[in-house]
Design a protein around this motif. Structure first.
Motif, PDB file in Angstrom:
ATOM      1  N   ASP A  91       0.271  27.158 -97.895  1.00 14.62           N
ATOM      2  CA  ASP A  91       0.710  25.794 -98.136  1.00 14.62           C
ATOM      3  C   ASP A  91       1.933  25.531 -97.259  1.00 14.62           C
ATOM      4  O   ASP A  91       2.965  26.189 -97.427  1.00 14.62           O
ATOM      5  CB  ASP A  91       1.059  25.649 -99.610  1.00 14.62           C
ATOM      6  N   PRO A  92       1.847  24.596 -96.297  1.00 13.00           N
ATOM      7  CA  PRO A  92       3.013  24.343 -95.437  1.00 13.00           C
ATOM      8  C   PRO A  92       4.273  23.982 -96.214  1.00 13.00           C
ATOM      9  O   PRO A  92       5.376  24.325 -95.792  1.00 13.00           O
ATOM     10  CB  PRO A  92       2.544  23.189 -94.540  1.00 13.00           C
ATOM     11  N   ALA A  93       4.124  23.293 -97.341  1.00 10.56           N
ATOM     12  CA  ALA A  93       5.305  22.965 -98.132  1.00 10.56           C
ATOM     13  C   ALA A  93       5.957  24.241 -98.669  1.00 10.56           C
ATOM     14  O   ALA A  93       7.188  24.360 -98.716  1.00 10.56           O
ATOM     15  CB  ALA A  93       4.921  22.040 -99.287  1.00 10.56           C
ATOM     16  N   THR A  94       5.141  25.205 -99.063  1.00 11.22           N
ATOM     17  CA  THR A  94       5.659  26.487 -99.528  1.00 11.22           C
ATOM     18  C   THR A  94       6.330  27.251 -98.395  1.00 11.22           C
ATOM     19  O   THR A  94       7.410  27.834 -98.564  1.00 11.22           O
ATOM     20  CB  THR A  94       4.512  27.330-100.121  1.00 11.22           C
ATOM     21  N   ILE A  95       5.684  27.247 -97.226  1.00 14.38           N
ATOM     22  CA  ILE A  95       6.267  27.927 -96.067  1.00 14.38           C
ATOM     23  C   ILE A  95       7.597  27.291 -95.690  1.00 14.38           C
ATOM     24  O   ILE A  95       8.594  27.985 -95.450  1.00 14.38           O
ATOM     25  CB  ILE A  95       5.287  27.898 -94.880  1.00 14.38           C
ATOM     26  N   ARG A  96       7.621  25.962 -95.642  1.00 16.86           N
ATOM     27  CA  ARG A  96       8.869  25.266 -95.315  1.00 16.86           C
ATOM     28  C   ARG A  96       9.976  25.645 -96.296  1.00 16.86           C
ATOM     29  O   ARG A  96      11.103  25.948 -95.901  1.00 16.86           O
ATOM     30  CB  ARG A  96       8.647  23.745 -95.332  1.00 16.86           C
TER      31      ARG A  96
ATOM     32  N   GLU B 145      13.314  27.649 -95.274  1.00 14.66           N
ATOM     33  CA  GLU B 145      14.596  26.970 -95.441  1.00 14.66           C
ATOM     34  C   GLU B 145      15.521  27.748 -96.365  1.00 14.66           C
ATOM     35  O   GLU B 145      16.722  27.860 -96.111  1.00 14.66           O
ATOM     36  CB  GLU B 145      14.359  25.547 -95.958  1.00 14.66           C
ATOM     37  N   ARG B 146      14.959  28.315 -97.461  1.00 19.26           N
ATOM     38  CA  ARG B 146      15.787  29.103 -98.375  1.00 19.26           C
ATOM     39  C   ARG B 146      16.362  30.318 -97.659  1.00 19.26           C
ATOM     40  O   ARG B 146      17.539  30.670 -97.837  1.00 19.26           O
ATOM     41  CB  ARG B 146      14.939  29.559 -99.560  1.00 19.26           C
ATOM     42  N   LEU B 147      15.554  30.964 -96.831  1.00 17.18           N
ATOM     43  CA  LEU B 147      16.015  32.121 -96.082  1.00 17.18           C
ATOM     44  C   LEU B 147      17.146  31.716 -95.132  1.00 17.18           C
ATOM     45  O   LEU B 147      18.156  32.419 -95.008  1.00 17.18           O
ATOM     46  CB  LEU B 147      14.849  32.737 -95.312  1.00 17.18           C
TER      47      LEU B 147
ATOM     48  N   ALA C  11      17.409  17.448 -92.717  1.00 13.33           N
ATOM     49  CA  ALA C  11      16.916  16.171 -92.192  1.00 13.33           C
ATOM     50  C   ALA C  11      15.404  16.133 -92.054  1.00 13.33           C
ATOM     51  O   ALA C  11      14.822  15.083 -91.817  1.00 13.33           O
ATOM     52  CB  ALA C  11      17.571  15.879 -90.833  1.00 13.33           C
ATOM     53  N   GLY C  12      14.760  17.279 -92.211  1.00  8.60           N
ATOM     54  CA  GLY C  12      13.295  17.290 -92.162  1.00  8.60           C
ATOM     55  C   GLY C  12      12.769  18.098 -91.000  1.00  8.60           C
ATOM     56  O   GLY C  12      13.430  18.974 -90.463  1.00  8.60           O
ATOM     57  N   GLY C  13      11.554  17.774 -90.606  1.00 12.62           N
ATOM     58  CA  GLY C  13      10.862  18.553 -89.589  1.00 12.62           C
ATOM     59  C   GLY C  13       9.643  19.211 -90.194  1.00 12.62           C
ATOM     60  O   GLY C  13       9.642  19.601 -91.369  1.00 12.62           O
ATOM     61  N   LYS C  14       8.603  19.350 -89.411  1.00 12.95           N
ATOM     62  CA  LYS C  14       7.340  19.885 -89.922  1.00 12.95           C
ATOM     63  C   LYS C  14       7.331  21.409 -89.995  1.00 12.95           C
ATOM     64  O   LYS C  14       6.435  21.986 -90.594  1.00 12.95           O
ATOM     65  CB  LYS C  14       6.181  19.393 -89.044  1.00 12.95           C
TER      66      LYS C  14
ATOM     67  N   VAL D  95       7.834  39.209 -91.480  1.00  9.18           N
ATOM     68  CA  VAL D  95       7.101  38.033 -90.996  1.00  9.18           C
ATOM     69  C   VAL D  95       7.885  36.761 -91.305  1.00  9.18           C
ATOM     70  O   VAL D  95       8.005  35.858 -90.472  1.00  9.18           O
ATOM     71  CB  VAL D  95       5.691  37.976 -91.613  1.00  9.18           C
ATOM     72  N   TRP D  96       8.457  36.706 -92.499  1.00 10.19           N
ATOM     73  CA  TRP D  96       9.249  35.534 -92.870  1.00 10.19           C
ATOM     74  C   TRP D  96      10.514  35.435 -92.026  1.00 10.19           C
ATOM     75  O   TRP D  96      10.955  34.333 -91.676  1.00 10.19           O
ATOM     76  CB  TRP D  96       9.607  35.607 -94.356  1.00 10.19           C
ATOM     77  N   ARG D  97      11.097  36.585 -91.697  1.00  6.93           N
ATOM     78  CA  ARG D  97      12.300  36.551 -90.860  1.00  6.93           C
ATOM     79  C   ARG D  97      11.984  36.063 -89.445  1.00  6.93           C
ATOM     80  O   ARG D  97      12.764  35.323 -88.847  1.00  6.93           O
ATOM     81  CB  ARG D  97      12.967  37.936 -90.828  1.00  6.93           C
ATOM     82  N   VAL D  98      10.848  36.499 -88.909  1.00 11.16           N
ATOM     83  CA  VAL D  98      10.444  35.997 -87.591  1.00 11.16           C
ATOM     84  C   VAL D  98      10.202  34.495 -87.660  1.00 11.16           C
ATOM     85  O   VAL D  98      10.622  33.730 -86.764  1.00 11.16           O
ATOM     86  CB  VAL D  98       9.187  36.733 -87.095  1.00 11.16           C
ATOM     87  N   ALA D  99       9.538  34.030 -88.711  1.00  6.80           N
ATOM     88  CA  ALA D  99       9.281  32.591 -88.870  1.00  6.80           C
ATOM     89  C   ALA D  99      10.590  31.811 -88.942  1.00  6.80           C
ATOM     90  O   ALA D  99      10.741  30.758 -88.309  1.00  6.80           O
ATOM     91  CB  ALA D  99       8.440  32.352 -90.126  1.00  6.80           C
ATOM     92  N   ALA D 100      11.559  32.334 -89.711  1.00  6.85           N
ATOM     93  CA  ALA D 100      12.853  31.662 -89.820  1.00  6.85           C
ATOM     94  C   ALA D 100      13.620  31.714 -88.501  1.00  6.85           C
ATOM     95  O   ALA D 100      14.306  30.751 -88.124  1.00  6.85           O
ATOM     96  CB  ALA D 100      13.676  32.304 -90.936  1.00  6.85           C
TER      97      ALA D 100
END
Length: 394
Positions: free
Chosen positions: A12-17, A21-23, A54-57, A80-85
């Motif tokens: 879910d992109p909302a979950t990924i976002r 963001e929390r990280l 401010a947002g962003g996809k 994986v989450w650290r690379v994404a962040a």
């Protein structure tokens, strides 16, 4: 390997976002707490938080996770989450410096970093230059911290060895793409070769290919799988940028967060503009040369340019190029074996990323395009009673 589909909530992109963001917010908190003798640091961390809010996809983190789930059904580890962040923090750096180079006033509907930082020193004669210089420092800090994010106990040496060359390539390619963009600005040319190179390095590789293959590489993808993902990503990235070029001229600023005059005032060298120069009549060419790249271009001038871009057929041809590249990307998914959930999302993203907000578009496969945001998730088969958890940190 299990044949069970990955629970859709994990993609879910909302979950990924939210998790990325929390990280990032936690990382910024750690930086402040680790430098108690530097109260000035709060200015920088505060601005980075504001930009994230401010947002962003979060296209790049989403693609990184999609790359992982295209290869394996395993739950992605912290690395994986650290690379994404890290990708998102690097992108924040790129936006800050890009806005300075383009002299932009707004980004995602908000005041750009250098303009906002200038207001911190209102009343000083050098407030504008101080805002720019501070924003350069802010971007440099975000760049350095994007690497620092990967220096954690939950990132193994083996994971670092696999990701470092790809991350270095991404950053080098983005830099070269930005240079080509700057060097070509204000120099209209009917030859689209440079425009295509700008797209290749500034968007196709940076936004789509590298994030996607980073996630897949961490999941131990085969060469065949990586090649198929690249064959998907590069034409999709081109289509994504072509759409962005159209939005830069005909988009709705309330939806895109960007003025429709910026690209024209900058004299941005695009495939769209090169096509118009190739096909325009002599009077139309004169009209383009007169207004394109003028820093004080008016809305009336912009309408003259838009009319030539439309009348020459450049706009229609660009739309067809987007469609052709999307189909090329989708065809590449049949050239390797992937886990079921990955291709579901890759097909979905191929439509989402090429039919974005700001233009009133209807796609015969997807219906009317709405906000252009990455939606919660595509229709993915699962049991009605299934319970899933997005994992910690969300």
């Amino acid at each position: 390997m299990s044949t069970a589909a990955v629970p859709p909530i994990l993609l879910d992109p909302a979950t990924i976002r939210a998790r990325v963001e929390r990280l990032l917010y936690d990382f910024l908190d750690d930086q402040e707490q680790g430098a108690p003798d530097l109260p000035e640091l709060a200015l920088f961390t505060g601005k980075l938080r504001a930009m994230l809010a401010a947002g962003g996809k979060r296209v790049r983190p989403v693609l990184c996770l999609v790359g992982w789930h295209s290869i394996t059904d395993r739950t992605p580890p912290p690395a994986v989450w650290r690379v994404a962040a890290s990708l998102e923090l690097f992108h924040t750096f790129a936006l800050i410096h890009d806005d300075i180079m383009d002299n932009s006033d707004t980004r995602r509907g908000q005041t750009t970093a250098h303009r906002a930082l200038a207001t911190q020193h209102a009343g000083r004669r050098d407030a504008d230059s101080l805002g720019v210089n501070t924003a350069i420092l802010l971007g440099n800090l975000a760049f350095g911290w994007s690497y620092e994010l990967l220096h954690a106990d939950d990132v193994t040496p083996a994971q670092n060895r696999r990701t470092r060359p790809l991350l270095n390539a991404l950053r080098t390619e983005a830099l070269v793409g930005q240079y080509l963009d700057l060097a070509a600005a204000g120099k209209p040319d009917a030859d689209p070769h440079i425009a295509w190179r700008i797209i290749r390095y500034k968007t196709a590789k940076y936004t789509v290919e590298r994030p996607l293959t980073l996630g897949a590489t961490l999941a131990s993808a085969t060469d065949q799988q990586l090649n198929a993902l690249s064959a998907y990503a590069l034409p999709l990235g081109e289509a994504f940028q072509l759409r962005d070029d159209l939005l830069g001229i005909w988009g709705n600023p309330a939806e895109t967060g960007k003025s429709t005059l910026d690209d024209l005032r900058e004299g941005k060298h695009t495939v769209l503009y090169a096509l118009a120069l190739q096909r325009a009549t002599i009077p139309q060419q004169r009209s383009l040369h007169r207004a394109f790249g003028q820093p004080h271009l008016t809305e009336t001038d912009a309408e003259d340019i838009r009319s030539v871009l439309t009348a020459s057929g450049a706009r229609t041809t660009t739309e067809q190029m987007i469609t052709d590249r999307r189909e090329q990307a989708l065809a590449a998914l049949h050239t390797a074996d992937f886990r079921p959930t990955g291709p579901i999302w890759l097909r979905h993203l191929a439509h989402t990323l090429t039919t974005r907000s700001g233009l009133s578009l209807t796609d015969t496969n997807e219906g009317t395009v709405g906000t252009g945001e990455l939606p919660s998730r595509p229709d993915t088969p699962r049991a009605p009673t299934e319970k899933t958890s997005p994992g910690p940190g969300v």
